[in-house]
Design a protein around this motif. Structure first.
Motif, PDB file in Angstrom:
ATOM      1  N   ARG A  53       0.877  -1.169   0.000  1.00 18.17           N
ATOM      2  CA  ARG A  53       0.000   0.000   0.000  1.00 18.17           C
ATOM      3  C   ARG A  53       0.908   1.210   0.000  1.00 18.17           C
ATOM      4  O   ARG A  53       1.654   1.438   0.969  1.00 18.17           O
ATOM      5  N   VAL A  54       0.859   1.966  -1.090  1.00 19.28           N
ATOM      6  CA  VAL A  54       1.778   3.083  -1.288  1.00 19.28           C
ATOM      7  C   VAL A  54       0.964   4.335  -1.612  1.00 19.28           C
ATOM      8  O   VAL A  54       0.149   4.326  -2.533  1.00 19.28           O
ATOM      9  N   GLY A  55       1.220   5.404  -0.867  1.00 26.01           N
ATOM     10  CA  GLY A  55       0.512   6.661  -1.056  1.00 26.01           C
ATOM     11  C   GLY A  55       0.991   7.443  -2.267  1.00 26.01           C
ATOM     12  O   GLY A  55       1.750   6.949  -3.104  1.00 26.01           O
ATOM     13  N   ARG A  56       0.554   8.696  -2.323  1.00 29.03           N
ATOM     14  CA  ARG A  56       0.914   9.581  -3.433  1.00 29.03           C
ATOM     15  C   ARG A  56       2.223  10.302  -3.135  1.00 29.03           C
ATOM     16  O   ARG A  56       2.573  10.535  -1.985  1.00 29.03           O
ATOM     17  N   GLY A  57       2.922  10.688  -4.199  1.00 22.74           N
ATOM     18  CA  GLY A  57       4.123  11.496  -4.059  1.00 22.74           C
ATOM     19  C   GLY A  57       5.289  10.764  -3.419  1.00 22.74           C
ATOM     20  O   GLY A  57       6.146  11.387  -2.789  1.00 22.74           O
ATOM     21  N   VAL A  58       5.346   9.453  -3.574  1.00 23.16           N
ATOM     22  CA  VAL A  58       6.414   8.648  -2.980  1.00 23.16           C
ATOM     23  C   VAL A  58       7.574   8.561  -3.961  1.00 23.16           C
ATOM     24  O   VAL A  58       7.395   8.232  -5.130  1.00 23.16           O
ATOM     25  N   LEU A  59       8.775   8.857  -3.471  1.00 24.73           N
ATOM     26  CA  LEU A  59       9.995   8.805  -4.281  1.00 24.73           C
ATOM     27  C   LEU A  59      10.882   7.694  -3.755  1.00 24.73           C
ATOM     28  O   LEU A  59      11.295   7.724  -2.585  1.00 24.73           O
ATOM     29  N   ILE A  60      11.151   6.715  -4.604  1.00 24.33           N
ATOM     30  CA  ILE A  60      12.008   5.584  -4.233  1.00 24.33           C
ATOM     31  C   ILE A  60      13.185   5.579  -5.201  1.00 24.33           C
ATOM     32  O   ILE A  60      13.014   5.367  -6.401  1.00 24.33           O
ATOM     33  N   ARG A  61      14.359   5.791  -4.665  1.00 23.75           N
ATOM     34  CA  ARG A  61      15.581   5.876  -5.483  1.00 23.75           C
ATOM     35  C   ARG A  61      16.099   4.488  -5.860  1.00 23.75           C
ATOM     36  O   ARG A  61      15.632   3.471  -5.360  1.00 23.75           O
ATOM     37  N   ARG A  62      17.127   4.485  -6.681  1.00 23.57           N
ATOM     38  CA  ARG A  62      17.710   3.229  -7.169  1.00 23.57           C
ATOM     39  C   ARG A  62      18.364   2.460  -6.015  1.00 23.57           C
ATOM     40  O   ARG A  62      18.767   3.019  -5.010  1.00 23.57           O
ATOM     41  N   GLY A  63      18.422   1.166  -6.183  1.00 25.29           N
ATOM     42  CA  GLY A  63      19.102   0.323  -5.213  1.00 25.29           C
ATOM     43  C   GLY A  63      18.301  -0.015  -3.974  1.00 25.29           C
ATOM     44  O   GLY A  63      18.777  -0.751  -3.115  1.00 25.29           O
ATOM     45  N   VAL A  64      17.077   0.488  -3.861  1.00 27.38           N
ATOM     46  CA  VAL A  64      16.248   0.195  -2.687  1.00 27.38           C
ATOM     47  C   VAL A  64      15.767  -1.254  -2.782  1.00 27.38           C
ATOM     48  O   VAL A  64      15.256  -1.683  -3.817  1.00 27.38           O
ATOM     49  N   ARG A  65      15.958  -1.996  -1.682  1.00 26.61           N
ATOM     50  CA  ARG A  65      15.499  -3.387  -1.626  1.00 26.61           C
ATOM     51  C   ARG A  65      14.347  -3.496  -0.645  1.00 26.61           C
ATOM     52  O   ARG A  65      14.429  -3.003   0.473  1.00 26.61           O
ATOM     53  N   VAL A  66      13.290  -4.146  -1.089  1.00 28.60           N
ATOM     54  CA  VAL A  66      12.127  -4.435  -0.251  1.00 28.60           C
ATOM     55  C   VAL A  66      11.980  -5.949  -0.244  1.00 28.60           C
ATOM     56  O   VAL A  66      11.830  -6.561  -1.301  1.00 28.60           O
ATOM     57  N   HIS A  67      12.029  -6.546   0.946  1.00 23.88           N
ATOM     58  CA  HIS A  67      11.983  -8.009   1.014  1.00 23.88           C
ATOM     59  C   HIS A  67      10.626  -8.549   0.571  1.00 23.88           C
ATOM     60  O   HIS A  67      10.569  -9.379  -0.327  1.00 23.88           O
ATOM     61  N   TRP A  68       9.534  -8.097   1.219  1.00 24.17           N
ATOM     62  CA  TRP A  68       8.185  -8.550   0.865  1.00 24.17           C
ATOM     63  C   TRP A  68       7.277  -7.334   0.690  1.00 24.17           C
ATOM     64  O   TRP A  68       6.849  -6.746   1.672  1.00 24.17           O
ATOM     65  N   PRO A  69       6.957  -6.948  -0.529  1.00 24.98           N
ATOM     66  CA  PRO A  69       6.103  -5.771  -0.747  1.00 24.98           C
ATOM     67  C   PRO A  69       4.744  -5.873  -0.058  1.00 24.98           C
ATOM     68  O   PRO A  69       4.195  -4.863   0.380  1.00 24.98           O
ATOM     69  N   TRP A  70       4.195  -7.063   0.035  1.00 24.46           N
ATOM     70  CA  TRP A  70       2.874  -7.249   0.639  1.00 24.46           C
ATOM     71  C   TRP A  70       2.887  -6.999   2.145  1.00 24.46           C
ATOM     72  O   TRP A  70       1.846  -6.973   2.774  1.00 24.46           O
ATOM     73  N   ARG A  71       4.038  -6.752   2.711  1.00 27.98           N
ATOM     74  CA  ARG A  71       4.154  -6.400   4.133  1.00 27.98           C
ATOM     75  C   ARG A  71       4.661  -4.971   4.296  1.00 27.98           C
ATOM     76  O   ARG A  71       5.339  -4.650   5.273  1.00 27.98           O
ATOM     77  N   LEU A  72       4.314  -4.123   3.341  1.00 29.18           N
ATOM     78  CA  LEU A  72       4.796  -2.746   3.351  1.00 29.18           C
ATOM     79  C   LEU A  72       3.640  -1.779   3.152  1.00 29.18           C
ATOM     80  O   LEU A  72       2.820  -1.957   2.249  1.00 29.18           O
ATOM     81  N   GLU A  73       3.602  -0.762   3.996  1.00 27.94           N
ATOM     82  CA  GLU A  73       2.633   0.322   3.852  1.00 27.94           C
ATOM     83  C   GLU A  73       3.397   1.639   3.931  1.00 27.94           C
ATOM     84  O   GLU A  73       4.150   1.863   4.883  1.00 27.94           O
ATOM     85  N   ILE A  74       3.202   2.486   2.913  1.00 26.07           N
ATOM     86  CA  ILE A  74       3.898   3.771   2.823  1.00 26.07           C
ATOM     87  C   ILE A  74       2.858   4.871   2.642  1.00 26.07           C
ATOM     88  O   ILE A  74       2.004   4.775   1.761  1.00 26.07           O
ATOM     89  N   GLY A  75       2.955   5.924   3.454  1.00 23.34           N
ATOM     90  CA  GLY A  75       2.040   7.054   3.351  1.00 23.34           C
ATOM     91  C   GLY A  75       2.384   7.960   2.173  1.00 23.34           C
ATOM     92  O   GLY A  75       3.131   7.587   1.270  1.00 23.34           O
ATOM     93  N   ASP A  76       1.857   9.168   2.200  1.00 22.23           N
ATOM     94  CA  ASP A  76       2.077  10.140   1.131  1.00 22.23           C
ATOM     95  C   ASP A  76       3.384  10.898   1.339  1.00 22.23           C
ATOM     96  O   ASP A  76       3.822  11.122   2.472  1.00 22.23           O
ATOM     97  N   ASP A  77       3.980  11.331   0.218  1.00 21.70           N
ATOM     98  CA  ASP A  77       5.138  12.230   0.227  1.00 21.70           C
ATOM     99  C   ASP A  77       6.296  11.675   1.040  1.00 21.70           C
ATOM    100  O   ASP A  77       6.873  12.346   1.897  1.00 21.70           O
TER     101      ASP A  77
END
Length: 173
Positions: A53-77
């Motif tokens: 679950r990812v909000g609006r205005g989220v900036l994710i740069r190169r090289g970022v590792r996320v183990h399990w996306p289904w266990r991730l919640e990110i707010g806005d900006d």
């Protein structure tokens, strides 16, 4: 105590998705998501496609590792800097207006040190709105970083960080 890692079972840990979904995520993660040429504006959509679950205005740069996306919640900006690692064996919740800087590690997994077979001792991580995990900082399992709090560069948050507090290394500020 003597360790017997051969006896490790991982008892009680559920990865949350079937093996084929896990394999698909790891293929996308390593072949596309982390690459410098993959557009940052597409990364939130890829995470959403795998259940984050990812909000609006989220900036994710190169090289970022996320183990399990289904266990991730990110707010806005939210900003997540280069080479950050979200080792989310348990849920990681990132509130709005949070910065996770370059090389930071959010580690929701651990092991029971008293277990001869080193069984898991995982716990969720929560970054409340306006908090900042600075470059190469580490937030360990079970920790909440309070609203507006800072985990300074190269610092380790091993217990909850109160709202507006600052955790730093032993160096003078």
């Amino acid at each position: 105590m003597e360790r017997s890692l051969r006896g490790f079972t991982g008892a009680g840990y559920d990865k949350g998705r079937p093996v084929l979904v896990q394999a698909a995520w790891f293929a996308v993660l390593h072949l596309v998501f982390v690459k410098w040429w993959f557009p940052a504006r597409w990364r939130p959509a890829v995470l959403r496609a795998f259940g984050a679950r990812v909000g609006r205005g989220v900036l994710i740069r190169r090289g970022v590792r996320v183990h399990w996306p289904w266990r991730l919640e990110i707010g806005d900006d939210v900003w997540i800097g280069e080479d950050a690692w979200l080792l989310n064996l348990e849920p990681i919740t990132i509130g709005s207006d949070v910065c996770v800087s370059q090389g930071a590690l959010l580690c929701a997994g651990s092991h029971r040190r008293t277990s001869p077979t080193f069984e898991f001792d995982n716990g969720p991580i929560r970054l409340e709105p306006g908090s900042w995990v600075a470059a190469r900082a580490v937030v360990l399992r079970g920790v909440t970083v309070g609203r507006g709090a800072v985990v300074g560069a190269a610092a380790v948050a091993h217990r909850d960080v109160g709202p507006g507090s600052v955790v730093r290394t032993g160096a003078a500020a």
